[in-house]
Design a protein around this motif. Structure first.
Motif, PDB file in Angstrom:
ATOM      1  N   LYS A 239       0.898  -1.359   0.117  1.00 34.46           N
ATOM      2  CA  LYS A 239      -0.573   0.224   0.158  1.00 34.46           C
ATOM      3  C   LYS A 239       1.114   1.432   0.312  1.00 34.46           C
ATOM      4  N   GLU A 271      -1.445  -1.095  -4.476  1.00 34.51           N
ATOM      5  CA  GLU A 271      -2.732  -0.238  -4.639  1.00 34.51           C
ATOM      6  C   GLU A 271      -2.014   1.438  -3.810  1.00 34.51           C
ATOM      7  N   TYR A 273      -3.100   5.464  -2.187  1.00 36.87           N
ATOM      8  CA  TYR A 273      -4.038   6.416  -1.695  1.00 36.87           C
ATOM      9  C   TYR A 273      -3.315   7.620  -1.519  1.00 36.87           C
ATOM     10  N   TRP A 284      -7.977   8.897  -0.152  1.00 26.91           N
ATOM     11  CA  TRP A 284      -8.326   8.972  -0.978  1.00 26.91           C
ATOM     12  C   TRP A 284      -7.869   8.011  -2.289  1.00 26.91           C
ATOM     13  N   HIS A 285      -8.716   7.704  -2.907  1.00 29.07           N
ATOM     14  CA  HIS A 285      -7.945   6.668  -4.283  1.00 29.07           C
ATOM     15  C   HIS A 285      -7.910   7.428  -5.534  1.00 29.07           C
ATOM     16  N   ASP A 286      -8.089   8.600  -5.354  1.00 22.43           N
ATOM     17  CA  ASP A 286      -8.061   9.039  -7.011  1.00 22.43           C
ATOM     18  C   ASP A 286      -7.149   9.962  -6.230  1.00 22.43           C
ATOM     19  N   ARG A 289      -8.558  13.872  -4.644  1.00 25.41           N
ATOM     20  CA  ARG A 289      -9.230  13.708  -3.105  1.00 25.41           C
ATOM     21  C   ARG A 289      -9.977  13.726  -3.243  1.00 25.41           C
ATOM     22  N   LYS A 292     -13.042   8.716  -4.692  1.00 30.90           N
ATOM     23  CA  LYS A 292     -13.580   7.383  -3.558  1.00 30.90           C
ATOM     24  C   LYS A 292     -12.470   7.915  -2.739  1.00 30.90           C
ATOM     25  N   VAL A 294     -11.904   6.319   1.285  1.00 31.40           N
ATOM     26  CA  VAL A 294     -11.558   4.908   1.467  1.00 31.40           C
ATOM     27  C   VAL A 294     -11.786   5.476   3.017  1.00 31.40           C
TER      28      VAL A 294
END
Lengths: 397, 278
Positions: A239, A271, A273, A284-286, A289, A292, A294
């Protein structure tokens, strides 16, 4: 021999070893080194074991041997040198006459001063005739006839021949690009990350397990049964949490991008973030921010063997880290301080590191950096730091 | 004092290899001191070619060990073919003596180099792929010039100390004990003059103007920003070969718009895009 040179390399930080120094003595003893040029190349190959140090070596070499080969001798220095040689020469007037292009009787008629003047004149002609021709004067006059003497025996090579002395080559500092102080490059980063892996059996069963085959064959009373296993493949989960907000990270965008690129290339299960300055309850995943979200709490469901890499300069206002309402965005209502979430993440993942693109010297001036470094092992985002971080991530405990 | 004339074997380049003077010295000193030579440098600087050239010019056989990441050191030394032995013990029709394990031992590349009757050149290619333990243990064996075959309790000693060339593509350093036992040289990417000689060696009939134009373009393309895999010597040679093979090609094409056969120089689609739009 050359013990001062050896120590000057050591003082400048090149990890030269006594063994390699002895090897150099052996090479000298075998007569393998016939000139300063040989000495330059051979000593480097024996003592210096990384191109990162080549630049330092060049500098040290230039300093140590500059006097030897007289790169820019003034007229006064030349005159002194010639006078010093004269007494030596006068023992053999024949050779001297030949060297100066005079007959022996002509030489006898000249006063020492006239001789020096004549010699310097000759020397000037020579310098003009072929560049670098004054080099031989610096070799303390043992070779007055002016053979360049750089390659006794003359090695025949098909390639280029550098018509420069080793000093001049050294002074060019050809290896500056490789020196250690330079910035980390993208491919260096890939190299460092390569070490980070977790090998597990995967893929088709195509490797013979000898022990199991023998055991099975014995159980079958000698009827051969071959047992296959899966190959080992990398199954490391990573991560990557990146601080992509704010001006403070702006100067490091390129280096973080490189890390990002190589991380994607290197890890099958990666992954990424994003967060701004520090981590609260959500990340955020994108990269914007925005879309997506999390929740950080959800990370507790992940495999604790997952490697957590956080990238950020860890520099912010103290309240952003310690105050429960520290988040600088409107509408981001938090009930716990960021420190709480950082400690939580450090508790979930045994293997976690914080990479800081700021040089380490600056860290301890910032309170928030000290706080975060107490929670996560913090490493500089440089080649050295990355290597240490990878080592840390791979350690068993 | 030893002079170049009375030293028996001395390396001075081969037919298709243009040798840098500095590198020649380092190769010769490594052979004289009987030390492995570690070569680093970006791909395409002729690290592997050097070993071929040494073998050719000194008339020695060349043994190449291509290191792989999954390789164990013992694989490079010898292999004990248990499966064949198991099979033979079950079906005794092979003619091999099953109780003689020696019949099932095969030499690996390092083993072959040690067992060879003649002095050989041993090229250990891309050592950086293996892990650190492999590297250190290998150097131990190359230092002692012997290893044990455990299954038959026999020691294999090198009959002749091979000339050992080790290459590494890695930007990072190998371990200290490893480096301590090698001579080291970093091959810089050839400059234009050197490259011109390399091209001449490979294409003796190549027109001078064409060679200059190709080199000019080649070095300009290497400087295109953002390119991930820069074209190296191998790509340049293949490219010149491609240009020569094309009957429609003429030199003006290089100076005008499109560059022919970009795919020979660049191997990634993003790189080709960057190169064609620079």
């Amino acid at each position: 021999m050359f013990i001062h040179f050896f120590y000057s390399l050591r003082d400048k930080g090149i990890p030269v070893t006594p063994t390699s120094f002895l090897r150099l003595q052996k090479a000298l003893g075998m007569g393998l080194i016939g000139s300063l040029d040989d000495f330059y190349s051979v000593t480097r190959s024996l003592l210096v074991k990384s191109e990162r140090y080549f630049d330092i070596y060049d500098q040290a070499f230039a300093v140590a041997f500059r006097g030897m080969a007289d790169v820019e001798a003034t007229d006064v220095e030349l005159a002194e040198a010639v006078k010093a040689m004269l007494s030596e020469w006068l023992k053999d007037p024949g050779a001297m006459a030949e060297a100066l292009g005079l007959t022996e009787s002509q030489v006898r008629k000249m006063t020492p001063d006239e001789l020096v003047a004549h010699f310097l004149k000759r020397l000037k002609e020579q310098t003009e005739a072929h560049h670098g021709g004054n080099k031989w004067i610096g070799t303390h006059g043992t070779s007055p006839t002016g053979h360049s003497g750089t390659h006794p025996g003359g090695m025949r090579v098909g390639g280029e021949s550098r018509n420069k002395s080793a000093i001049k080559v050294a002074m060019e500092r050809r290896y500056r690009d490789y020196s250690q102080s330079g910035p980390i490059t993208a491919s260096q980063m890939g190299e460092a990350l390569k070490r980070l892996k977790n090998l597990k059996p995967a893929g088709p069963k195509d490797i013979v397990n000898i022990d199991e085959t023998i055991r099975q064959t014995m159980r079958n009373a000698g009827e051969i049964e071959i047992i296959f296993d899966r190959r080992l493949a990398d199954r490391l989960k990573v991560k990557l949490l990146i601080d992509n907000g704010g001006w403070s990270m702006e100067p490091y965008v390129e280096i973080v991008q490189a890390l990002f690129h190589y991380a994607q290339f290197q890890f099958k299960e990666l992954e990424i973030y994003y967060f701004h300055n520090t981590i609260y309850s959500r990340i955020w995943h994108d990269p914007e921010r925005y879309q997506k979200v999390v929740r950080v709490e959800e990370f507790s469901r992940l495999d604790p063997e997952t490697r957590l890499i956080i990238v950020g300069d860890a520099s912010m206002a103290p309240y952003e880290l310690a105050d429960p309402h520290g988040a600088i965005y409107v509408g981001q209502n938090e009930s716990k301080p960021s420190l709480h979430y950082l400690k939580y993440l450090a508790g979930v993942f045994r293997h976690a590191v914080w990479l800081n693109p700021q040089p380490q010297d600056y860290w301890y001036h910032t309170w928030t950096v000290r706080q975060i470094a107490a929670i996560f092992p913090m490493f500089e985002l440089s080649l050295d730091g990355l290597e240490k971080a990878v080592l840390r991530l791979m350690s068993k405990n | 004092m030893m002079t170049p004339e009375n030293r028996t074997a001395k390396f001075s380049g081969a037919a298709h290899y243009v040798l840098d003077e500095e590198l020649a010295k380092i190769v010769n000193i490594s052979m004289a001191l009987e030390m492995p030579l570690l070569l680093k440098g970006e791909p395409g600087t002729g690290k592997t070619m050097l070993a071929h050239a040494i073998a050719e010019s000194l008339h020695m056989p060349l043994i190449i060990l291509n290191v792989k990441s999954s390789m164990k050191l013992v694989d490079a030394l010898y292999q004990y073919d248990t499966l064949t032995r198991l099979n033979d013990s079950r079906f005794a029709d092979s003619g091999r003596n099953v109780s003689n394990i020696e019949e099932y031992i095969k030499m690996g590349k390092i083993g072959q180099a040690f067992a060879a009757e003649k002095k050989v050149v041993l090229l250990i290619d891309e050592i950086d792929k293996a892990d650190t333990d492999f590297q250190d243990d290998m150097l131990d064996i190359l230092d002692q010039m012997q290893f044990d075959i455990m299954e038959i309790d026999r020691t294999v000693k090198a009959k002749n100390r091979p000339v050992i060339i080790i290459t590494s593509n890695a930007k990072k350093d190998l371990s200290d004990p490893f480096l301590g036992r090698c001579n080291f040289h970093h091959i810089a990417f050839p400059d234009r003059d050197m490259m011109r000689k390399i091209i001449q060696v490979h294409f003796p009939d190549l027109n001078k103007d064409l060679a200059s134009a190709c080199l000019e373009l080649f070095y300009r393309l290497r400087d295109v920003r953002g390119v991930e895999k820069k074209p190296a010597t191998r790509e340049l040679i293949n490219w010149v070969r491609a240009l020569q093979a094309d009957p429609d090609f003429n030199i003006k094409q290089l100076k005008s718009s499109g560059i022919p056969f970009l795919g020979v120089l660049f191997k990634k689609s993003t790189d080709i895009y960057l190169a064609s739009h620079h």
